[in-house]
Design an enzyme around this catalytic site. Structure first.
Site, PDB file in Angstrom:
ATOM      1  N   GLU A 296     103.457 118.096 140.629  1.00 37.06           N
ATOM      2  CA  GLU A 296     104.693 118.256 141.377  1.00 37.06           C
ATOM      3  C   GLU A 296     105.836 118.046 140.389  1.00 37.06           C
ATOM      4  OE1 GLU A 296     105.700 115.255 144.223  1.00 37.06           O
ATOM      5  OE2 GLU A 296     107.138 116.560 145.238  1.00 37.06           O
TER       6      GLU A 296
ATOM      7  N   ARG B   4      91.075 108.816 138.332  1.00 33.19           N
ATOM      8  CA  ARG B   4      92.220 109.003 137.467  1.00 33.19           C
ATOM      9  C   ARG B   4      92.158 107.997 136.325  1.00 33.19           C
ATOM     10  NH1 ARG B   4      97.671 108.522 139.314  1.00 33.19           N
ATOM     11  NH2 ARG B   4      97.244 109.501 141.316  1.00 33.19           N
TER      12      ARG B   4
ATOM     13  N   LYS C 190     104.598 106.748 139.058  1.00 34.49           N
ATOM     14  CA  LYS C 190     105.899 107.383 138.883  1.00 34.49           C
ATOM     15  C   LYS C 190     107.019 106.413 139.237  1.00 34.49           C
ATOM     16  CE  LYS C 190     104.937 112.285 139.395  1.00 34.49           C
ATOM     17  NZ  LYS C 190     104.700 113.350 140.372  1.00 34.49           N
TER      18      LYS C 190
END
Length: 565
Positions: free
Chosen positions: A39, A268, A278
């Site tokens: 994104e 991950r 983030k």
RNA sequence: UGGCCCGUAGUUCAACUGGCAGAACGCCUGGUUUUGGUCCAGGAGGUUGCAGGUUCAAGUCCUGCCGGGCCAGCCA
């Protein structure tokens, strides 16, 4: 460390097993297609690097297709700065230009809209005219079933009209949403009539003001995969519970056979002494804990680049760690070892003195200057040699002298002889100190017979130290970096990662003494300062180096061990 | 608390699908070395989360427990 390079490529893992099975069964007509769907609301970090490498390498290995797809379904947080940044970082990481144009979920808004109408027509979706809080309450809890929305049984025509009005801008943000009609008492919360469209009167960086309704991740993602003919839709573990919904949508649209992608999740990447969320990364930037997204202490790809990490080392690392479904945390030292391993073979050697201490050779002929030949890279015969000026007035590293040497310290100290790399043997005869008893100048004699650092009588010396001729040295600056977080797992004590921020993670050294050949170094070079580590020449300042990573340091280990025992 | 996922050296992963538990990094010892780097040789480190069961044989299959993760955004 040879296997760090060799073993990497063809490790078996559960995803490879799946693909092999699909190839054998002919499930996708022998096609393999993957994608990386970021994104554009932030910069790429090492966690993304793993996802990129996994997807990219699979496409390589099976002669398949790899695409970059911007998952741009939320105009509120996304922008072109991140789009461009992601593209740049991705190509840097891969070390090649992308063969295919980047794709965008926003390209499929029309198709997604048509499919949404189909679902409404099939009685599989409805417009809910309640606000967010109400919908949230009705969703129920983990062991508490949800309750149906009063609008759940609206007729097809009404839903269709309402949805078209949503699209045409009749409603304001949050007034209503389109929901899939699945089940409000499903064990999987994601299946409790998930939202497909929400109203956002927002300008989208690509579609402008064409739309005021935007698809959610769940509604957009699988369908985008299907449109692009993705075969293996790989994502991280937290999407596990979304897989059921991913499949449900494809079922309703009757996308089957070789056209139907399927989702597989893998763990991950996490690192010790590092945060990758983030939110936290953004906080570090906004609170100016670091100097921006590309600060060399940041685990972002541009941070790594600025620090001097070779993309190739990051790629090797990603291949090495493989993929699994086990959540875990890698030691940051492992990544660093890949960086060292790469740079050891690639980086040219230079001599630099970070914390200078003046050495005067008392028996050196007044005003005499010699030129010494130094090897550029002992790991690479083709790298050649260079000339370095040597004189009777030199700088050595402050750490390479100790007036009262501790056990096992075998660098320079009073009465002791060491070798100046490529130079001569010198013996310390005297120490000149300031008021605080700090050595400010060391007096030495040299042995003229030891030119080039070889003693004809065969006598050995315990240490070889680096040096720079004082009158020939050029000045520069070096930034030293420590871990950004003091604890292995930031926040493990207090629950708040920011509590563990190392406020002293950057040390700026001015007046660093560099050998003259460094003035010819192109910007962007990463070199090894002998005995110190790898350093990246960057435009941050005139002759400015970032320390990429230090060398392994046996002496530091000895000191550390001594302290802890 | 319900559902799903995951537990193999300090860490991250392997173990050809039931056949002598291995590798890398880290750590230790020695060798080489004009970088206390690199390289080379070796070493320590494991009750495969625990307890049962099936089997000649279980890290692998079954059951139960324990521990960790994820899920109740109109984020992705």
């Amino acid at each position: 460390m040879k296997s760090q390079d060799d073993t990497a490529s063809k490790k078996s893992n559960f995803i490879n097993d799946l693909i092999k099975a699909d190839l054998e069964s002919g499930r996708f007509d022998s096609r393999v297609q993957t994608r990386f769907p970021p994104e554009p609301n932030g910069y790429l970090h090492v966690g993304h690097a793993k996802a990129i490498c996994v997807n990219f390498n699979i496409s390589r290995e099976y002669s398949g297709v790899f695409n970059l797809r911007y998952d741009d379904t939320n105009p509120v947080t996304e922008n072109t700065e991140f789009v461009d940044g992601i593209f740049e970082d991705l190509e840097w990481l891969l070390g090649e230009t992308l063969q295919r144009e980047p794709l965008h979920t926003s390209t499929y808004f029309d198709q997604l809209y048509i499919w949404a109408e189909k679902l409404i027509q099939d009685g599989k979706a409805y417009v809910d005219s309640q606000d967010g809080d109400t919908i949230s309450e009705q969703r129920g809890g983990f062991q508490k079933p949800g309750t149906n929305s009063p609008y759940r049984e609206r007729g097809v025509e009404e839903n269709l009209n309402l949805f078209r009005e949503m699209r045409s801008g009749k409603f304001s943000d949050g007034e209503c949403v389109l929901r899939a009609k699945i089940s409000m008492d499903h064990d999987n919360m994601n299946m409790r009539d998930p939202i497909m469209y929400r109203i956002r009167h927002e300008n989208h960086y690509r579609t402008g003001d064409d739309w005021c309704i935007y698809p959610t991740y769940d509604w957009a993602h699988g369908q985008s995969d299907a449109i692009e003919k993705v075969t293996h839709s790989l994502c991280s573990l937290e999407f596990d519970s979304h897989r059921e919904l991913y499949d449900w949508f494809l079922d309703q649209l009757e996308i089957t056979g070789a056209d139907r992608p399927y989702q597989t999740e893998f763990a991950r990447l996490n690192f010790t002494h590092t945060v990758l969320s983030k939110r936290l990364l953004k906080h570090l930037v906004e609170q100016k804990v670091v100097d921006g997204w590309d600060d060399p202490r940041m685990p972002t790809l541009r941070g790594f680049r600025k620090r001097g990490y070779p993309a190739r080392a990051i790629r090797s690392f990603c291949e090495h760690i493989g993929v699994a479904r086990t959540n875990g945390t890698h030691e940051i030292e492992l990544l660093e070892s890949f960086v060292r391993n790469d740079l050891n073979k690639a980086a040219e050697r230079k001599m630099a003195v970070l914390k200078p201490l003046l050495v005067t050779i008392t028996n050196w002929p007044e005003g005499h200057v010699e030129t010494r030949t130094a090897i550029n890279n002992p790991e690479d015969d083709t790298a050649g040699t260079r000339e370095v000026p040597f004189s009777g007035s030199l700088f050595i590293e402050r750490d390479d002298f100790m007036e009262n040497p501790e056990p096992k310290y075998y660098r320079l100290s009073p009465g002791r002889e060491v070798r100046l790399r490529y130079g001569y043997f010198i013996t310390c005869t005297d120490v000149i100190k300031d008021d605080q008893e700090n050595p400010i100048e060391i007096l030495c004699t040299y042995d003229p017979e030891t030119s080039g650092g070889k003693a004809p009588d065969g006598r050995k010396v315990k240490a070889t130290i680096h040096w720079v001729s004082a009158e020939h040295a050029i000045d520069g600056s070096v930034a030293l970096y420590e871990r950004l977080f003091t604890s292995e797992h930031p926040g493990e004590e207090t629950g708040e990662a920011l509590d563990d921020v190392n406020l002293d993670s950057k040390t700026l050294l001015e007046g660093v003494k560099l050998e003259p050949s460094i003035s010819d170094l192109p910007l962007g070079s990463v070199v090894q300062f002998e005995r110190l580590g790898y350093f990246h020449l960057d435009a941050t300042g005139p002759t400015f180096f970032h320390r990429t990573v230090g060398l392994r340091d046996e002496w530091a280990n000895i000191v550390k061990r001594r302290k802890s025992s």
